[in-house]
Design an enzyme around this catalytic site. Structure first.
Site, PDB file in Angstrom:
ATOM      1  N   SER A  54      -8.248  28.889   4.756  1.00  9.72           N
ATOM      2  CA  SER A  54      -8.106  28.799   3.302  1.00  9.72           C
ATOM      3  C   SER A  54      -8.134  27.334   2.868  1.00  9.72           C
ATOM      4  O   SER A  54      -8.260  27.042   1.675  1.00  9.72           O
ATOM      5  CB  SER A  54      -6.803  29.465   2.837  1.00  9.72           C
ATOM      6  OG  SER A  54      -5.707  29.018   3.611  1.00  9.72           O
ATOM      7  N   ASP A  92      -6.629  28.523  12.501  1.00 11.61           N
ATOM      8  CA  ASP A  92      -7.732  29.495  12.365  1.00 11.61           C
ATOM      9  C   ASP A  92      -8.983  29.010  13.079  1.00 11.61           C
ATOM     10  O   ASP A  92      -9.356  27.831  12.974  1.00 11.61           O
ATOM     11  CB  ASP A  92      -8.089  29.653  10.872  1.00 11.61           C
ATOM     12  CG  ASP A  92      -7.443  30.871  10.247  1.00 11.61           C
ATOM     13  OD1 ASP A  92      -7.063  31.800  10.982  1.00 11.61           O
ATOM     14  OD2 ASP A  92      -7.335  30.884   9.004  1.00 11.61           O
ATOM     15  N   GLU A 124     -10.309  36.414  13.119  1.00 13.90           N
ATOM     16  CA  GLU A 124     -10.476  37.622  12.296  1.00 13.90           C
ATOM     17  C   GLU A 124     -11.327  38.664  13.018  1.00 13.90           C
ATOM     18  O   GLU A 124     -12.409  38.345  13.518  1.00 13.90           O
ATOM     19  CB  GLU A 124     -11.167  37.263  10.966  1.00 13.90           C
ATOM     20  CG  GLU A 124     -10.313  36.420  10.052  1.00 13.90           C
ATOM     21  CD  GLU A 124     -10.977  36.135   8.692  1.00 13.90           C
ATOM     22  OE1 GLU A 124     -12.026  36.725   8.371  1.00 13.90           O
ATOM     23  OE2 GLU A 124     -10.415  35.296   7.952  1.00 13.90           O
ATOM     24  N   GLU A 191      -3.847  41.642   6.151  1.00 16.89           N
ATOM     25  CA  GLU A 191      -4.044  41.109   4.802  1.00 16.89           C
ATOM     26  C   GLU A 191      -4.481  42.200   3.832  1.00 16.89           C
ATOM     27  O   GLU A 191      -5.451  42.927   4.078  1.00 16.89           O
ATOM     28  CB  GLU A 191      -5.082  39.977   4.837  1.00 16.89           C
ATOM     29  CG  GLU A 191      -5.335  39.366   3.455  1.00 16.89           C
ATOM     30  CD  GLU A 191      -6.039  38.018   3.482  1.00 16.89           C
ATOM     31  OE1 GLU A 191      -6.276  37.474   4.578  1.00 16.89           O
ATOM     32  OE2 GLU A 191      -6.344  37.510   2.380  1.00 16.89           O
TER      33      GLU A 191
HETATM   34  O1  KIV Z   1      -6.608  31.168   5.930  1.00 20.44           O
HETATM   35  C1  KIV Z   1      -5.520  31.636   5.571  1.00 20.44           C
HETATM   36  O2  KIV Z   1      -4.780  31.029   4.795  1.00 20.44           O
HETATM   37  C2  KIV Z   1      -5.132  32.946   6.072  1.00 20.44           C
HETATM   38  C3  KIV Z   1      -3.950  33.593   5.430  1.00 20.44           C
HETATM   39  C4  KIV Z   1      -4.338  34.160   4.133  1.00 20.44           C
HETATM   40  C5  KIV Z   1      -3.339  34.602   6.321  1.00 20.44           C
HETATM   41  O3  KIV Z   1      -5.767  33.471   6.939  1.00 20.44           O
END
Ligand code: KIV
Length: 273
Positions: A54, A92, A124, A191
């Site tokens: 994000s 991530d 993911e 989510e």
């Molecule tokens: O990238 C992010 O902030 C996320 C959250 C929404 C869990 O994956």
């Protein structure tokens, strides 16, 4: 005991998160992307800091999470990890760095672990990425799964609406969650799915389930920091609780500064050498 061991006694590990689930203690998680914010979160007692992709939206201003690169994520995660003493830092894997094949996925995860100081990666998907998850896990890298609304697949969905309302999608989500647990993920983010479904998954699985827009039956909650602090005004989904209105607070501070500079009020005699 070594001094470093003493200092790390309070450090949150993946193992400690499982213990928290066992004793019914909810897990708190927020995103952060830079040193200064991560320092505040860590000192405020957050359990897990997610260096989420994000960052693509809230740090870089892109419309989706797709453009952010592995180099960008490494820069953000390393900045966060330098600030953190207690929280578990999870980074991530960005779009395009694990879908190709499992060797590429492992290479991406290794770069994150080597170059940032993060303690785990998040990825993911379910059965489609099983081989990648297994290969990353086989290298000793803890993996957090992510199911339900998966923003990296926005062009497939075409919308950010609630996922898994239909039976077929809900069944697949439950199967994917079981699979991720079976192959060794230490936790899963769910989510934007119905609360009853998230509660069912959290009840069936031993690993902690962290929800965002997935109701109160999860073992923990995560929000995007910029949203919960009110830095982003335009984003107002039902699940978002705003704890501050920093957009207005910062605007006010900047306006007062501009005015003080223009009028010559700043700096005053005590603010100069
Ligand atoms: O990238 C992010 O902030 C996320 C959250 C929404 C869990 O994956």
């Amino acid at each position: 005991m070594y001094i470093s061991d003493q200092l790390n006694l309070k450090k949150i590990t993946t193992h400690k998160l499982s213990e928290m689930k066992l004793r019914g203690e909810k897990i708190s998680m927020l995103t952060a992307y830079d040193y200064s914010m991560a320092r505040i979160l860590d000192q405020a007692g957050i359990d897990v800091i997610l260096v989420g992709d994000s960052a693509s939206n809230v740090m870089a201003g892109f419309e989706t999470t797709l453009p952010i690169t592995l180099d960008h994520m490494i820069y953000h995660a390393a900045s966060v990890a330098r600030a953190v003493n207690r929280a578990l830092v999870v980074c991530d894997l960005p779009f395009g760095t694990y879908q190709g094949n499992s060797k590429e996925a492992l290479a991406s995860a290794i770069r994150i672990m080597k170059e940032t100081g993060a303690g785990a990666v998040k990825i993911e998907g379910g059965i489609e990425i099983q081989e990648s998850v297994e290969r990353i896990l086989s290298a000793g890298i803890p993996v957090m799964g992510h199911l339900g609304l998966m923003p990296q697949s926005i062009h497939k969905y075409g919308t950010y609406v609630v996922r898994a309302r239909e039976e077929a999608e809900a069944n697949k989500l439950v199967e994917d969650a079981h699979l991720l647990e079976k192959i060794g993920c230490f936790s899963i983010v769910l989510e934007k799915i119905p609360a009853v479904l998230a509660k069912k998954v959290a009840g069936e699985l031993k690993i902690p389930i962290i929800g965002i827009g997935a109701g109160n039956g999860c073992d923990g909650q995560v929000l995007v920091l910029h949203d919960m602090l009110g830095l982003t005004k335009e984003f107002s989904p039902r699940f978002l609780r705003r704890y501050q209105n920093l957009f207005d607070i910062i605007t006010n501070a900047v306006q007062r500064y501009v005015s003080d500079v223009k009028t010559g009020d700043f700096p005053n005699e005590n603010e100069q050498y």
